[in-house]
Design an enzyme around this catalytic site. Structure first.
Site, PDB file in Angstrom:
ATOM      1  CG  MET A  41      -1.892  -1.006   1.183  1.00  8.95           C
ATOM      2  SD  MET A  41      -3.345  -0.341   2.120  1.00  8.95           S
ATOM      3  CE  MET A  41      -2.706  -0.500   3.665  1.00  8.95           C
ATOM      4  CB  ALA A  43       3.587   4.452   3.168  1.00  9.24           C
ATOM      5  CG  ASP A  46      14.892  -0.470   5.825  1.00 11.25           C
ATOM      6  OD1 ASP A  46      14.493   0.473   4.520  1.00 11.25           O
ATOM      7  OD2 ASP A  46      15.824   0.142   6.657  1.00 11.25           O
ATOM      8  N   GLY A  47      10.982  -2.899   5.896  1.00  5.77           N
ATOM      9  CA  GLY A  47      10.361  -4.041   5.665  1.00  5.77           C
ATOM     10  C   GLY A  47       9.948  -4.147   4.270  1.00  5.77           C
ATOM     11  CG  HIS A  48       6.787  -1.879   2.426  1.00  4.96           C
ATOM     12  ND1 HIS A  48       6.808  -0.815   2.843  1.00  4.96           N
ATOM     13  CD2 HIS A  48       5.746  -3.220   2.795  1.00  4.96           C
ATOM     14  CE1 HIS A  48       5.071  -0.407   3.578  1.00  4.96           C
ATOM     15  NE2 HIS A  48       5.055  -2.061   3.090  1.00  4.96           N
ATOM     16  CD  GLN A  72      -6.103  -3.813   2.884  1.00  5.76           C
ATOM     17  OE1 GLN A  72      -6.454  -4.236   1.340  1.00  5.76           O
ATOM     18  NE2 GLN A  72      -5.320  -3.949   3.698  1.00  5.76           N
ATOM     19  CE  LYS A 161       3.518  -5.230  11.347  1.00  3.99           C
ATOM     20  NZ  LYS A 161       2.746  -3.607  11.467  1.00  3.99           N
ATOM     21  CB  SER A 198       2.621   2.459   6.742  1.00  4.03           C
ATOM     22  OG  SER A 198       3.315   1.496   5.311  1.00  4.03           O
TER      23      SER A 198
HETATM   24  P1  AMP Z   1       1.340  -3.057   3.675  1.00  2.00           P
HETATM   25  O1  AMP Z   1       1.762  -1.740   2.535  1.00  2.00           O
HETATM   26  O2  AMP Z   1       1.476  -2.461   5.026  1.00  2.00           O
HETATM   27  O3  AMP Z   1      -0.239  -3.509   3.110  1.00  2.00           O
HETATM   28  O4  AMP Z   1       2.505  -4.143   2.869  1.00  2.00           O
HETATM   29  C1  AMP Z   1       2.834  -4.957   2.433  1.00  2.00           C
HETATM   30  C2  AMP Z   1       3.641  -6.184   2.468  1.00  2.00           C
HETATM   31  O5  AMP Z   1       4.928  -5.541   3.419  1.00  2.00           O
HETATM   32  C3  AMP Z   1       2.840  -7.308   3.078  1.00  2.00           C
HETATM   33  O6  AMP Z   1       2.628  -8.439   2.387  1.00  2.00           O
HETATM   34  C4  AMP Z   1       3.237  -7.228   4.429  1.00  2.00           C
HETATM   35  O7  AMP Z   1       3.068  -8.108   5.524  1.00  2.00           O
HETATM   36  C5  AMP Z   1       4.424  -6.109   4.238  1.00  2.00           C
HETATM   37  N1  AMP Z   1       5.402  -6.540   5.388  1.00  2.00           N
HETATM   38  C6  AMP Z   1       4.769  -4.621   5.975  1.00  2.00           C
HETATM   39  N2  AMP Z   1       5.776  -4.408   6.957  1.00  2.00           N
HETATM   40  C7  AMP Z   1       7.049  -5.397   7.145  1.00  2.00           C
HETATM   41  C8  AMP Z   1       7.679  -5.705   8.300  1.00  2.00           C
HETATM   42  N3  AMP Z   1       8.211  -4.973   9.072  1.00  2.00           N
HETATM   43  N4  AMP Z   1       8.179  -6.980   7.823  1.00  2.00           N
HETATM   44  C9  AMP Z   1       8.301  -8.031   7.044  1.00  2.00           C
HETATM   45  N5  AMP Z   1       7.156  -7.440   5.845  1.00  2.00           N
HETATM   46  C10 AMP Z   1       6.571  -5.960   6.050  1.00  2.00           C
END
Ligand code: AMP
Length: 290
Positions: A41, A43, A46-48, A72, A161, A198
């Site tokens: 989504m 933003a 480093d996780g992404h 969602q 996560k 984010s």
């Molecule tokens: P989001 O943008 O929050 O929908 O996340 C997109 C993807 O990144 C999803 O598969 C999340 O599980 C993953 N994600 C978000 N934060 C982390 C993190 N800290 N470590 C690993 N994956 C992450």
């Protein structure tokens, strides 16, 4: 000798429509190339980017989707204020050597007359996130189903996560017979243990200081359960510690790591501990393996 200028980074191709996405993917496939999809989504943190790196290692072409999916978010949730940073995201994705960014407008994903909802069961009805966000996984399954069909990737990478989401998406791909391998990536944390998100940007200075409590408690509970203590008691005490740190606890649960069914004994392995808690206006989730 003068320093060589750094190599110029190719900016990823940006596509906004399903038709343009399909043309690119058809080109990749015609050349016999494997394709990885990393849905986000935006933003980006480093996780992404760790997901992107994993995708890079596993496929020839990497597509990152950036789409803040209205389906969602519940009406009272943070759709309008969800952080958006498209230019910075693009720069980070260029550095990570991403081939294509799919960034559709809401109308491209949900055109007038759109009339489908994918309502997942099984792991989507585990009484974890679904108990507090009843329509969340319907929104996730609908958009991820569409993305997997639109991109037709060889693999798709999701973070641990969002552990329940990873299970829901894995089940979705299996139940729809989609020829894609769903890969889970480990959680990336800040130095003090807080899982990157984010939504961490919403935390006040005071809340940010309290936030690592979630991970600390999860680790402590996991250690005690591993040593044979009864999960129910360990989690009661863990929940109290989380509330003492200023959170309102939604849940702190021990579940079977594969099926998410409730477990009662340390021997019911593999176990995953999952937590969700609110502090101020921010809701945080986290999880660890036992
Ligand atoms: P989001 O943008 O929050 O929908 O996340 C997109 C993807 O990144 C999803 O598969 C999340 O599980 C993953 N994600 C978000 N934060 C982390 C993190 N800290 N470590 C690993 N994956 C992450």
């Amino acid at each position: 000798m003068p320093n060589k200028p750094p190599p110029k980074l190719a900016r990823p191709r940006i596509v906004r429509t399903v038709a343009a996405l399909r043309r690119s993917v058809m080109g990749y496939k015609a050349a016999g190339e494997t394709v990885a999809l990393v849905p986000t989504m935006g933003a980006l943190h480093d996780g992404h980017l760790s997901l992107v790196r994993l995708a890079r290692r596993r496929a020839r072409r990497v597509i990152v989707s950036i789409f803040v999916n209205p389906a969602q978010f519940a009406p009272h949730e943070d759709l309008a204020s969800y952080p958006r940073s498209f230019d910075a995201d693009l720069a980070a994705l260029a550095k990570a050597n991403v081939d294509l960014v799919f960034a559709p407008a809401v109308e491209a994903m949900y055109p007038p007359g759109f009339a489908l909802r994918i309502v997942p069961e099984g792991p989507a009805k585990a009484a974890l996130e679904d108990a507090f966000r009843p329509d969340f996984f319907t929104g996730v399954a609908t958009v991820v189903g569409k993305l997997l069909i639109q991109c037709a990737p060889t693999i798709a990478v999701f973070g641990e996560k969002d552990y329940q989401q990873l299970k829901v998406v894995t089940q979705l791909a299996r139940d729809l017979d989609l020829p894609v391998k769903i890969i889970g990536a480990p959680i990336v944390r800040e130095a003090d243990g807080l899982a990157m998100s984010s939504r961490n940007a919403y935390l006040s200075e005071h809340e940010r200081k309290a936030a690592p409590t979630l991970y600390r408690v999860l680790k402590d509970c996991a250690g005690r359960i591993k040593r044979g203590e009864l999960p129910a008691r360990v989690l009661d005490e863990g929940g109290a510690a989380i509330e003492r740190a200023g959170f309102t606890l939604d849940y702190l649960e021990a579940r079977h790591a594969d099926t998410l069914r409730k477990i009662e004994l340390p021997a019911d392995a593999p176990i995953r501990l999952l937590v969700a808690a609110r502090i101020g206006r921010t809701r945080l989730i986290d999880n660890v393996a036992v």
